[in-house]
Write a protein that holds these residues in place. Structure first.
Motif, PDB file in Angstrom:
ATOM      1  N   PHE A 267      14.792 -12.716  70.446  1.00  0.00           N
ATOM      2  CA  PHE A 267      15.338 -12.036  69.276  1.00  0.00           C
ATOM      3  C   PHE A 267      14.251 -11.255  68.547  1.00  0.00           C
ATOM      4  CE2 PHE A 267      16.137 -12.291  64.640  1.00  0.00           C
ATOM      5  CZ  PHE A 267      17.186 -11.390  64.571  1.00  0.00           C
ATOM      6  N   GLY A 268      13.079 -11.872  68.373  1.00  0.00           N
ATOM      7  CA  GLY A 268      12.002 -11.215  67.640  1.00  0.00           C
ATOM      8  C   GLY A 268      11.535  -9.944  68.310  1.00  0.00           C
ATOM      9  N   ARG A 269      11.405  -9.965  69.626  1.00  0.00           N
ATOM     10  CA  ARG A 269      10.967  -8.762  70.336  1.00  0.00           C
ATOM     11  C   ARG A 269      11.963  -7.616  70.160  1.00  0.00           C
ATOM     12  NH1 ARG A 269       9.090 -11.182  76.248  1.00  0.00           N
ATOM     13  NH2 ARG A 269       7.033 -11.993  75.635  1.00  0.00           N
ATOM     14  N   ALA A 270      13.242  -7.926  70.365  1.00  0.00           N
ATOM     15  CA  ALA A 270      14.264  -6.888  70.249  1.00  0.00           C
ATOM     16  C   ALA A 270      14.368  -6.384  68.821  1.00  0.00           C
ATOM     17  CB  ALA A 270      15.617  -7.437  70.717  1.00  0.00           C
ATOM     18  N   PHE A 271      14.297  -7.296  67.865  1.00  0.00           N
ATOM     19  CA  PHE A 271      14.420  -6.901  66.466  1.00  0.00           C
ATOM     20  C   PHE A 271      13.251  -6.011  66.048  1.00  0.00           C
ATOM     21  CE2 PHE A 271      13.773  -7.484  61.915  1.00  0.00           C
ATOM     22  CZ  PHE A 271      15.035  -7.208  61.431  1.00  0.00           C
ATOM     23  N   ARG A 272      12.043  -6.376  66.448  1.00  0.00           N
ATOM     24  CA  ARG A 272      10.880  -5.580  66.075  1.00  0.00           C
ATOM     25  C   ARG A 272      10.968  -4.179  66.668  1.00  0.00           C
ATOM     26  NH1 ARG A 272       7.408  -8.969  67.376  1.00  0.00           N
ATOM     27  NH2 ARG A 272       7.179  -8.366  69.558  1.00  0.00           N
ATOM     28  N   ASP A 273      11.380  -4.092  67.923  1.00  0.00           N
ATOM     29  CA  ASP A 273      11.467  -2.779  68.557  1.00  0.00           C
ATOM     30  C   ASP A 273      12.460  -1.872  67.844  1.00  0.00           C
ATOM     31  OD1 ASP A 273       9.605  -3.609  70.393  1.00  0.00           O
ATOM     32  OD2 ASP A 273      11.063  -4.025  71.984  1.00  0.00           O
ATOM     33  N   GLN A 274      13.581  -2.433  67.412  1.00  0.00           N
ATOM     34  CA  GLN A 274      14.629  -1.600  66.826  1.00  0.00           C
ATOM     35  C   GLN A 274      14.465  -1.390  65.330  1.00  0.00           C
ATOM     36  OE1 GLN A 274      18.582  -2.854  67.838  1.00  0.00           O
ATOM     37  NE2 GLN A 274      19.569  -1.184  66.741  1.00  0.00           N
ATOM     38  N   TRP A 275      13.981  -2.422  64.614  1.00  0.00           N
ATOM     39  CA  TRP A 275      14.023  -2.371  63.149  1.00  0.00           C
ATOM     40  C   TRP A 275      12.658  -2.481  62.481  1.00  0.00           C
ATOM     41  CZ3 TRP A 275      18.690  -0.995  61.622  1.00  0.00           C
ATOM     42  CH2 TRP A 275      19.788  -1.314  62.424  1.00  0.00           C
ATOM     43  N   GLY A 276      11.616  -2.803  63.248  1.00  0.00           N
ATOM     44  CA  GLY A 276      10.323  -3.105  62.634  1.00  0.00           C
ATOM     45  C   GLY A 276       9.777  -2.007  61.746  1.00  0.00           C
ATOM     46  N   ASP A 277       9.972  -0.757  62.121  1.00  0.00           N
ATOM     47  CA  ASP A 277       9.397   0.352  61.346  1.00  0.00           C
ATOM     48  C   ASP A 277      10.117   0.596  60.028  1.00  0.00           C
ATOM     49  OD1 ASP A 277       7.566   0.712  63.353  1.00  0.00           O
ATOM     50  OD2 ASP A 277       8.676   2.345  64.320  1.00  0.00           O
ATOM     51  N   SER A 278      11.296   0.027  59.858  1.00  0.00           N
ATOM     52  CA  SER A 278      12.077   0.322  58.653  1.00  0.00           C
ATOM     53  C   SER A 278      12.015  -0.781  57.600  1.00  0.00           C
ATOM     54  CB  SER A 278      13.553   0.540  59.044  1.00  0.00           C
ATOM     55  OG  SER A 278      14.111  -0.648  59.589  1.00  0.00           O
ATOM     56  N   LEU A 279      11.228  -1.814  57.855  1.00  0.00           N
ATOM     57  CA  LEU A 279      11.246  -2.976  56.973  1.00  0.00           C
ATOM     58  C   LEU A 279      10.203  -2.880  55.867  1.00  0.00           C
ATOM     59  CD1 LEU A 279      11.569  -5.769  59.678  1.00  0.00           C
ATOM     60  CD2 LEU A 279      13.378  -4.855  58.224  1.00  0.00           C
TER      61      LEU A 279
END
Length: 874
Positions: A267-279
């Motif tokens: 979950f963490g890998r997928a979440f970071r790839d998709q949303w990490g830059d917007s947090l």
């Protein structure tokens, strides 16, 4: 707003070492669950990817025990399925409270290295469940060991989660470490709230959570991520095959949203790839609401806090001996001491029935085991410290003559011949020179207990009738990380002390007590020309305040637990508190004894059968000591004991030591974290910008700032005034923690004043000196130099330094922590040993870049608010 298309389910067992089962049973259960999870993974391996069962091992503590007891075939099996993404391990040793020291936090991560190197496993994520927070230092430590994703599943009973909830942010550490954090639903959300896995309830429960998230303006995600435990055994529960079948059938029927098993790593890998830059990025301590529970066993908590300091002293001496080629350090034993210290500081304090059935065997046995962790760590630490201290002494001196246990048939002088030495060997395990008054230990002449130095054993306990030792103090000036032999016959300069009536005085302070209340009515700092004695609600410095609830109110007046409520309960407004002080006070005469001026106050008060408070000043020492000894009586209804410290200041600017990180409340805390109380490591400070006071509670870590704030459930600290209130003990919890406590409980405090605002480095040095006693040995006849040191930390840089033997036996490990925001270079010069090499190391003691060693010196770069680990070989 976003439509949810997928529900990600992370299955695990929430690890409570105790609570649902006896602690040893829990360890065995969690080992069994790994094999059961692997069976279920293999049984579902032919299903579509999202329906294949996945399992996460929540913490490393039980996992290490499992792997070391498993055969090679079982380890290979685990390793295979981890490579396939079906099973995962999170990095935290246990679900931890903020009771840990920085060194404990480092060592709690050591199992990560074992898992990687010994078993070839991958550890990239961390979980902290149930607990309402996490010490800020972990936001630097976890990225430094290659753990870049953290999930917290806060249990909001008597607590609160940061908002947005659920949600995500980059958590920035004190030194700038970055950790992607998921602030998620309660760990039992999947099975117990959304009712996943149970066809009877899921359709009436799941949709509202999906709809609520989809309706939120601040919900950009197309998923719902939830943790899922066993439906009945929500803590310490096994994998549930029904969950695997449920997800498979749900997806086969084409129902929505789609469900998919996951792990925090996937979950963490997928979440970071998709949303990490917007947090967003948040800085601050994730201050734990649940830390109030440590006050339910105040004596044992104080014991464990003392062990923290003594263990560090033992490690420093062990490293010194190793540096000189005298290596008798037992790494496995030290590891066990830290394990037991941490298991006391772990979040499970006792049985779920502790309050409802305190007399039950079930409750008593769990508390016996829990408290045993503190007592065992303490006694083992004393023995280790005694061994290394005597080992160091014997490299510089000859032990005095051993006595003969006297059956009454020998003259005392024959049984215990007079030692030739008229000196004490005083060892300073801190990185700066100390000028201290030390108490001369009683003579024991080799008698029991061998596992504890005379300086730590209570006076007046006979063993074989040794000659009575006169009470005496001597002044010792001891170099940093060093020792000095101090003459017993040296004259003690105590000419600055005065004691008359209700007044004690030294060169720094004049303290006067109010004979009616036994509290401080005047505390004059002579250099500053300011009286720091304040008053709040009639309470003065050092006052005992006892709090109960009126009208027969029970614990529901403090928090109404309701699992049907989204955050599991509500905080009632204005609990009906009643606060009382002493009913009878007897203030003794001021007196001077061997370099100390003191006044003893005896009180009768609610909550105790009696109590004594001693106020004292040492000669030439800028410190006021306030030492309570409470003879507590058991009280089953909600209660608290506070010791009030209101000060005469023109404002209230607070700084507190949260796990070694100096923090400003509100500014250095995540939103929604605890403001009603603060679990401090060593010190709290209040100032008005012109002057201030540092308070060091030696036994009780909980403080309230500005006044008594229990029950406010405040979103922000809004101090009533310049007061620091020690929350000495309480029994507010309805489960897990002790329902009452009794017997003699010490509550000791050290206070000092300062000009200007708080200087965290100065406060930290004062607090470390108050918390870390010098190690004292008597009856050693010196054969070498009268003074010496292992290591000199050059300059006054606001840096804490500790040293320990390396875990692999190869040299020594230094920990450096910068409590200032400015980057510094720390020069270290070895005096008693010759370093051959030095390396920057990871928090797990893995060697990194070499450092230059020149003429016994090495310089270590240290970031602002940073922590560094260095290995030195000799």
């Amino acid at each position: 707003m976003s439509e949810i298309s997928t529900i990600y389910i992370a299955n695990h067992s929430h690890t409570d070492i105790g609570y649902t089962d006896y602690q040893s049973v829990c360890f065995r259960q969690h080992a069994e669950y790994v094999g059961q999870a692997l069976d279920l993974i293999e049984a579902t391996a032919d299903r579509p990817d999202e329906s294949r069962y996945r399992w996460t091992v929540e913490v490393t503590g039980p996992m290490i025990r499992y792997l070391r007891g498993a055969g090679n075939e079982e380890v290979d099996r685990f390793r295979h399925w981890q490579r396939e993404g079906a099973i995962d391990i999170a990095a935290m040793q246990y679900n931890l409270t903020p009771g840990l020291t920085p060194e404990q936090m480092h060592r709690s991560l050591y199992p990560v290295r074992v898992l990687r190197e010994e078993f070839g496993l991958t550890v990239e994520t961390a979980m902290q469940d149930d607990v309402n927070g996490m010490s800020w230092l972990f936001a630097d430590l976890l990225p430094a060991i290659g753990v870049d994703f953290l999930t917290l599943a806060v249990n909001q009973v008597r607590g609160r989660a940061p908002k947005p909830f659920p949600g995500a942010f980059w958590w920035e550490g004190p030194a700038g470490g970055r950790l992607l954090a998921w602030n998620g639903f309660h760990y039992l959300f999947g099975r117990s709230q959304a009712k996943l896995g149970d066809w009877r309830f899921v359709d009436e429960n799941l949709p509202r959570y999906v709809q609520d998230l989809e309706a939120r303006e601040d919900w950009p995600y197309d998923f719902l991520y939830c943790e899922s435990t066993h439906p009945v055994r929500v803590d310490n529960g096994p994998p549930d095959p029904r969950m695997a079948d449920f997800v498979h059938r749900w997806n086969e029927e084409g129902r929505g949203p789609k469900m998919a098993f996951t792990t925090p790593r996937l979950f963490g890998r997928a979440f970071r790839d998709q949303w990490g830059d917007s947090l967003p990025t948040w800085r601050g301590d994730w201050t734990d609401w649940w830390s109030d529970g440590v006050g339910s066993s105040s004596y044992e908590t104080g014991v464990n806090r003392g062990t923290h300091e003594l263990a560090a002293s033992a490690e420093m001496l062990g490293a010194w001996l190793r540096a000189e080629g005298v290596d008798g350090w037992d790494t496995d034993r030290a590891r066990q001491i830290y394990e037991h210290m941490t298991l006391y500081d772990e979040h499970t304090w006792g049985a779920f029935s502790s309050v409802e059935a305190p007399a039950a065997l079930w409750s008593r046995s769990q508390w016996s085991h829990k408290s045993h962790y503190a007592y065992d760590a303490a006694m083992e630490t004393h023995d280790v410290l005694a061994r290394v201290a005597r080992g160091l002494a014997e490299t510089r001196a000859t032990p005095g003559p051993e006595g003969m246990f006297n059956l009454g048939d020998l003259e005392t002088e024959r049984a215990y011949p007079e030692p030739e030495s008229r000196e004490l060997m005083v060892v300073n395990t801190l990185p700066w020179e100390r000028d201290v008054l030390v108490e001369v230990p009683e003579r024991r002449a080799g008698g029991a207990p061998v596992g504890m130095l005379e300086t730590f054993f209570p006076r007046g306990v006979p063993w074989g009738f040794p000659p009575e030792t006169e009470f005496q103090r001597v002044r010792a000036k001891v170099p940093a990380f060093g020792y000095a032999f101090v003459g017993l016959d040296d004259e003690l300069d105590a000419g600055d002390l005065r004691a008359e009536g209700h007044v004690i005085e030294n060169e720094h302070y004049r303290v006067e007590l109010d004979p009616a209340t036994g509290t401080v009515s005047s505390w004059l700092d002579k250099a500053l020309g300011h009286d720091f004695a304040g008053e709040q609600h009639g309470w003065r410095i050092g006052e005992y305040v006892y709090e109960t609830l009126t009208g027969g109110a029970d614990r529901s007046a403090l928090f109404v637990m309701d699992f049907a409520h989204d955050d599991f309960g509500t905080w009632p407004e204005d609990p009906p508190f009643q606060r009382e002080t002493a009913t009878q006070v007897e203030v003794g005469p001021a007196r001077i004894q061997s370099g100390r001026a003191s006044i003893e106050v005896k009180v009768q008060a609610p909550g105790v059968s009696g109590a004594t408070c001693t106020f004292s000043l040492d000669a030439h020492t800028k410190e006021l000591a306030v030492d309570w000894l409470l003879d507590k009586v058991h009280h089953a209804d909600p209660e608290s004991v506070y010791i009030a410290f209101p000060f005469n200041l023109d404002g209230a600017e607070f700084r507190v030591d949260l796990n070694g990180v100096p923090c400003t409340p509100n500014d250095d805390q995540l939103p929604g974290t605890a403001r009603d109380w603060f679990p401090i490591r060593r010190w709290a400070d209040v100032s008005d910008g012109e002057r201030g006071v540092t308070v060091v509670p030696l036994d009780a870590p909980l403080v309230q700032l500005g006044g008594i704030t229990t029950g406010k459930a405040a979103a922000d600290l809004e101090p009533e005034g310049p007061a620091i209130v020690s929350w000495a003990l309480n029994n507010h919890w309805m489960v897990n923690f002790q329902p009452s406590q009794g017997g003699q409980i010490p509550q000791r405090y050290r206070l000092t004043t300062h000009a200007g605002a708080c200087d965290a480095a100065v406060a930290g040095r004062f607090a470390a000196g108050a918390a870390t006693p010098p190690v004292i040995l008597r009856d050693y006849l010196r054969t070498g130099d009268p003074t010496g040191a292992l290591l000199q930390v050059e300059g006054d840089l606001g840096v804490e330094v500790g040293i320990k033997p390396a875990e692999d036996g190869d040299g020594a490990i230094l920990r450096l922590r910068n409590v200032t925001p400015a980057a510094v270079t720390v020069p270290l010069r070895f005096l008693a040993a010759v370093p051959t090499s030095a390396n920057v190391a990871s928090p797990l003691e893995e060697d990194g870049d070499p450092l230059t060693v020149t003429d016994g010196a090495v310089s270590v770069p240290l970031a602002g608010s940073g922590t560094a680990t260095v290995r030195v070989r000799f």
